[in-house]
Design a protein around this motif. Structure first.
Motif: not given
Length: 739
Positions: A413-421, A557-562, A663-670
């Motif tokens: 399962k995925r969640t909106w606030n962790t799936m980018r990470f 910090d991935f949260h603050r970066r996003l 940083d990757g593109n605007t929708k995701s991280f590397d």
């Protein structure tokens, strides 16, 4: 009073198994050796359940009795697999049906067609429980992706696909179909007739409001549907008319098998028929799908309304004064209870069932709810308590059933606030992410490989039993630590340390620094006097309850970066964006995004919660300090810690991927591969503010040994009934099935 058209006589179906092509037609009529008590309609259809006014009723002991459905939802996956892989085996279903039965539920809802073995095992189980079987609520999956993408339910290809799925589902339940192989869906030869144990049909998925709204706009001129068993009422919208057609098609196919069962369609709060003036997000209250706009015609088993209702979503549960009008039995303003009452009132004359509700036992949180009923942030005891409260409120408000979400935890399962990470995203099923709350709604835990082996209690005996190749002794370079061992599984990094003298949290602080890739903090005011030649990405602080948590290097910090650098919802000082900023920040997750009109009715602020707290306690069930979310304990000179992977920057430990500084593109991280984890363990004195053994010289962290591991494709896991299982079991015992 008997419902018109139903004969008063009892039909005892003497059901026996048959084989051979010549009796294939009869198999759906006489499937098992069980006896199922039914009545017949004037057209000869068998009925076991029906709707009657606002009640659901079951025919038993020669009479119709009100029936409250105590059910549970069942997913289709196991760790290491996605639902479309259909990995669940006969022995799994056998074990689970027995555990569900002991729990006290008498209905299992599935969302889509399962493999033939599911129906075979259910029929076999119910032969052994003929007097009180485990009934089935069969879901039929709608073409969800096509509906969302094309936003027109009337398109021929969408209708054709949904009708085909309905045909397959009815055939699967009655055991008279061969379903061809399909990518990501069940297939095979279905011969077991589960029809006598069916409680009802539950078609469709949670409807996308934009799709519903667009369908209603572009199909205004469509004639209202009037079918053989279901039709659109005069007030129906085009989408509701489309639903009437799909319900009618389901009923027609079942009638050919000689049965009638109650039918419903999936609905949720987002598309409920009520108005929510306090809902800040327009999308969540833009369109209604109203069950009262659909009428059954000559379908004596009836039609009921079904809703997924959670206490934390949408946001009007927190903000709308119209759901702050009812108090619960403890005298608290209870928006969930108030909403249930309003929803039930709207559906006068028909039964209403809550077919999804519950909270997860996760470290991560995705939404906040009144009375602490958040989407996550609960241990298993809290999960059980809240689920029990919701069940009792559903029953007290006159509903016809409550189906808990869900039976088993599902790692994919995925969640909106962790799936980018979570990178790569197709690896979610291979590890257990404690921050993804959607993975932890189950009453049956799917524990990672060593959760059974290592009890967090500050003792070394279980570590001694681990095979030598599954743990590694790491050099204890700094004073205050004599020995350190590390290990891992699919959920955690584990550490056992032998301290140089007992730890006193009120006087001391322990620090565990983690280095995974080049970069990070080489100095920090939090670690006075320490200079490293390689930086730390994460720092675990162990002390008092308020102090104990994992922190991330501010620039990592991935949260603050996003939400700061990319979306501008957080203000981040420029100096904290630099490498070696010296600042460590608490690990947080977003629970609500900043939004402004036209998406919202008024300004909606950004909200976040700390999720990196580390709870001191034990995972030894029944012991003082027990919590399923205990992460560390000290016992004399021994320290034991487990830290969830994502808290220290891992995006997929199964392939050794960690979040990159790039940083990757605007929708995701590397993400990049790590060579392993270097750890530094430090001991600080609160009175002096000094670290033991730190003299200002540079510590050569870059030369220290790394903890590393083999990548994995097949995760190890074990099942365990959560503490919430027994709590919910007791709650079910207070709810009579016959209202």
């Amino acid at each position: 009073m008997e419902k018109a058209g139903i004969r008063k006589r009892i039909s005892w179906l003497l059901l026996a198994g048959f084989a051979g092509a010549t009796v294939g037609f009869a198999m759906w009529m006489f499937p098992t050796s069980a006896q199922v008590e039914t009545v017949q309609t004037s057209e000869g259809h068998h009925i076991k359940f029906r709707t009657h006014g606002e009640q659901l009723q079951m025919y038993k002991d020669s009479t119709w009795k009100p029936y409250f459905v105590k059910g549970i939802n069942l997913g289709a996956s196991l760790p290491g697999h996605y639902p479309g892989e259909l990995p669940i085996q006969k022995e799994d279903y056998e074990r689970w049906f027995g555990q569900m039965y002991e729990l006290g539920v008498r209905a299992v809802r599935i969302y889509t067609i399962h493999q033939p073995v599911f129906y075979e095992t259910l029929v076999e189980f119910n032969r052994k429980h003929a007097d009180d079987p485990l009934y089935l609520i069969q879901g039929i999956w709608s073409p969800e992706e096509a509906l969302i993408e094309k936003k027109d339910a009337f398109l021929p290809e969408i209708k054709t696909e949904f009708r085909q799925e309905i045909e397959y589902a009815v055939g699967a339940v009655y055991g008279d179909i061969e379903i061809p192989e399909r990518q990501g869906k069940a297939s095979g030869t279905y011969t077991a007739n589960a029809g006598p144990y069916l409680l009802g049909w539950h078609i469709g998925t949670e409807w996308d409001p934009e799709m519903v709204s667009q369908t209603n706009r572009v199909r205004r001129q469509e004639p209202m549907y009037h079918g053989r068993h279901f039709q659109a009422a005069p007030a129906a919208t085009p989408f509701e008319s489309w639903l009437a057609e799909m319900l009618d098609y389901t009923a027609q196919l079942e009638a050919k098998r000689g049965w009638q069962h109650p039918v419903t369609f999936t609905n949720w709060v987002t598309t409920d028929p009520l108005s929510h003036p306090g809902e800040p997000i327009i999308h969540e209250d833009m369109v209604s799908v109203d069950p009262t706009h659909i009428q059954n015609v000559n379908w004596e088993a009836g039609f009921f309304a079904a809703y997924h209702v959670y206490p934390y979503y949408p946001d009007f549960f927190r903000f709308d004064p119209e759901v702050r009008t009812v108090k619960n039995e403890r005298g608290e303003i209870d928006p969930y209870k108030s909403y249930l009452r309003q929803l039930k009132s709207h559906h006068k004359g028909m039964p209403v069932m809550v077919t999804e509700f519950g909270v997860p036992s996760s470290l991560g949180v995705a939404h906040l709810g009144p009375l602490g009923r958040d989407q996550g942030g609960h241990d298993e005891r809290e999960q059980g308590r809240i689920n029990a409260e919701l069940l009792q409120e559903i029953y007290a408000e006159g509903y016809s059933g409550a189906i808990l979400f869900t039976w088993q935890d599902e790692w994919f399962k995925r969640t909106w606030n962790t799936m980018r990470f979570e990178i790569p995203e197709d690896r979610r099923a291979y590890w257990k992410n404690e921050l993804t709350n959607e993975s932890f709604f189950g009453l049956l835990a799917m524990d990672a490989g060593k959760e059974d082996d290592l009890v967090i209690d500050g003792k070394a005996d279980d570590w001694d039993r681990l095979p030598a190749e599954e743990k590694r002794k790491m050099p204890a370079h700094m004073p205050g630590f004599r020995d350190i061992w590390m290990t891992h599984d699919e959920a955690y990094v584990y550490l056992l340390a032998r301290l140089d003298g007992a730890f006193q949290p009120e006087k001391e602080t322990l620090y565990l620094g983690f280095d995974t890739i080049p970069g990070g903090n080489r100095q920090s005011g939090e670690l006075p006097g320490l200079s490293l030649d390689e930086g730390l990405e994460a720092l675990a602080v162990l002390g008092t309850e308020q102090e104990s948590q994992v922190k991330l290097a501010a620039q990592y910090d991935f949260h603050r970066r996003l939400y700061g650098e990319r979306f501008g919802m957080l203000s981040i000082p420029e100096e904290e964006r630099q490498d070696n900023s010296g600042v460590f920040t608490p690990v947080k997750l977003a629970v609500s995004l900043e939004m402004t009109p036209p998406d919202t009715k008024q300004y909606h602020p950004f909200e976040e919660v700390v999720v990196g707290k580390l709870r001191r306690g034990t995972t030894a069930v029944g012991k003082e300090g027990y919590s399923s979310q205990a992460h560390w304990q000290v016992n004399g000179e021994w320290l034991e810690v487990r830290i969830p992977w994502m808290l220290i920057g891992f995006t997929d430990p199964s392939t050794k991927h960690v979040l990159s500084y790039r940083d990757g593109n605007t929708k995701s991280f590397d993400a990049v591969k790590t060579e392993g984890i270097r750890i530094i363990a430090l001991r600080g004195d609160k009175a002096s503010g000094r670290l033991q053994g730190v003299d200002g010289t540079v510590v050569p962290l870059s030369t220290w040994e790394r903890y590393t591991w083999r990548e994995w494709e097949l995760p190890q896991f074990s099942e365990r009934l959560k503490e919430s299982y027994s709590i919910y079991q007791k709650a079910l015992q207070t709810i009579p099935a016959d209202r």
